[in-house]
Design a protein around this motif. Structure first.
Motif, PDB file in Angstrom:
ATOM      1  N   ALA A  61       0.829  -1.214   0.000  1.00  0.00           N
ATOM      2  CA  ALA A  61       0.000   0.000   0.000  1.00  0.00           C
ATOM      3  C   ALA A  61       0.861   1.261   0.000  1.00  0.00           C
ATOM      4  O   ALA A  61       0.570   2.221  -0.705  1.00  0.00           O
ATOM      5  CB  ALA A  61      -0.937  -0.005   1.219  1.00  0.00           C
ATOM      6  N   PHE A  65       0.643   2.943  -3.535  1.00  0.00           N
ATOM      7  CA  PHE A  65      -0.387   3.986  -3.453  1.00  0.00           C
ATOM      8  C   PHE A  65       0.084   5.265  -2.770  1.00  0.00           C
ATOM      9  O   PHE A  65       0.023   6.341  -3.355  1.00  0.00           O
ATOM     10  CB  PHE A  65      -1.626   3.433  -2.739  1.00  0.00           C
ATOM     11  N   VAL A  66       0.560   5.144  -1.547  1.00  0.00           N
ATOM     12  CA  VAL A  66       0.871   6.346  -0.765  1.00  0.00           C
ATOM     13  C   VAL A  66       2.037   7.128  -1.380  1.00  0.00           C
ATOM     14  O   VAL A  66       1.905   8.328  -1.651  1.00  0.00           O
ATOM     15  CB  VAL A  66       1.167   5.977   0.714  1.00  0.00           C
ATOM     16  N   VAL A 127      -6.276   8.530  -7.235  1.00  0.00           N
ATOM     17  CA  VAL A 127      -6.779   8.176  -5.902  1.00  0.00           C
ATOM     18  C   VAL A 127      -8.063   7.353  -6.016  1.00  0.00           C
ATOM     19  O   VAL A 127      -8.226   6.346  -5.314  1.00  0.00           O
ATOM     20  CB  VAL A 127      -6.992   9.443  -5.052  1.00  0.00           C
ATOM     21  N   TRP A 130      -7.144   3.704  -7.329  1.00  0.00           N
ATOM     22  CA  TRP A 130      -6.320   2.848  -6.474  1.00  0.00           C
ATOM     23  C   TRP A 130      -6.839   2.706  -5.050  1.00  0.00           C
ATOM     24  O   TRP A 130      -6.618   1.673  -4.414  1.00  0.00           O
ATOM     25  CB  TRP A 130      -4.883   3.366  -6.438  1.00  0.00           C
ATOM     26  N   SER A 131      -7.503   3.694  -4.500  1.00  0.00           N
ATOM     27  CA  SER A 131      -7.892   3.626  -3.085  1.00  0.00           C
ATOM     28  C   SER A 131      -8.865   2.494  -2.762  1.00  0.00           C
ATOM     29  O   SER A 131      -8.707   1.857  -1.713  1.00  0.00           O
ATOM     30  CB  SER A 131      -8.422   4.968  -2.584  1.00  0.00           C
ATOM     31  N   VAL A 135      -7.588   0.031   0.134  1.00  0.00           N
ATOM     32  CA  VAL A 135      -8.367   0.025   1.378  1.00  0.00           C
ATOM     33  C   VAL A 135      -9.001  -1.352   1.605  1.00  0.00           C
ATOM     34  O   VAL A 135      -8.944  -1.896   2.714  1.00  0.00           O
ATOM     35  CB  VAL A 135      -9.436   1.143   1.356  1.00  0.00           C
TER      36      VAL A 135
END
Length: 183
Positions: A61, A65-66, A127, A130-131, A135
């Protein structure tokens, strides 16, 4: 597109990019192995302990993502800042020279607004694509989502959203380019 530096520098940057990608791929190459699932060979990763999955998914993650979201946001913020700063050069005191170049003064503010909009949309789409995947996987690996057939189907749908980001970016650029040519 012309490269502003030397070709040697360009080649070096490309080689560095490939080397970094290869080094970052080593853990995946070591963790995954082939496994026969429902009669077909698939790449598979197995951990014996729940904390190993939690650590792995937290690292994924962060890496997938981040960090990219932060890097994309910072890069586009620099682009917006640069255009914003350049546009101020064209909005200084008008002179007779400037009145002859009135059309060029109008281009930068349009580009500024367009770039800000496009930047916002690119980051937002990243965002949004991918979120859900990140999540959902984090909630699942930390035990907040039970492993049921319905949740497996939902996971399959959510996992297909992430690659849409790669398909969406060219469309976003195309839409913004098309809006400029239509004016």
């Amino acid at each position: 597109m012309n490269f502003s530096g030397s070709w040697r520098r360009a080649r070096l940057l490309v080689i560095c990019a490939w080397c970094v990608a290869a080094v970052l791929s080593i853990p995946i190459g070591l963790l995954y192995h082939e496994k026969r699932i429902q009669g077909q060979l698939q790449c598979w990763i197995e951990f014996s302990e729940a904390w190993q999955w939690q650590l792995y998914m937290t690292l994924v993650a962060t890496a997938v993502f981040v960090l990219p979201a932060l890097i994309i946001s910072i890069c586009y913020a620099f682009i917006v800042f640069t255009i914003w700063a350049k546009s101020k050069q064209y909005t200084h005191k008008p002179t007779s020279e400037d009145t002859r170049r009135a059309s060029s003064r109008g281009i930068i503010p349009q580009a500024k607004v367009k770039t800000v909009k496009m930047t916002f949309i690119i980051v937002l789409v990243f965002v949004l694509c991918w979120s859900p995947y990140i999540v959902f996987d984090l909630l699942q690996v930390y035990g907040y989502i039970p492993r049921t057939q319905t949740n497996i189907a939902v996971a399959t749908l959510i996992q297909s959203l992430a690659p849409l980001n790669s398909a969406a970016n060219p469309l976003i650029y195309c839409l913004f380019s098309a809006s400029r040519t239509n004016r």
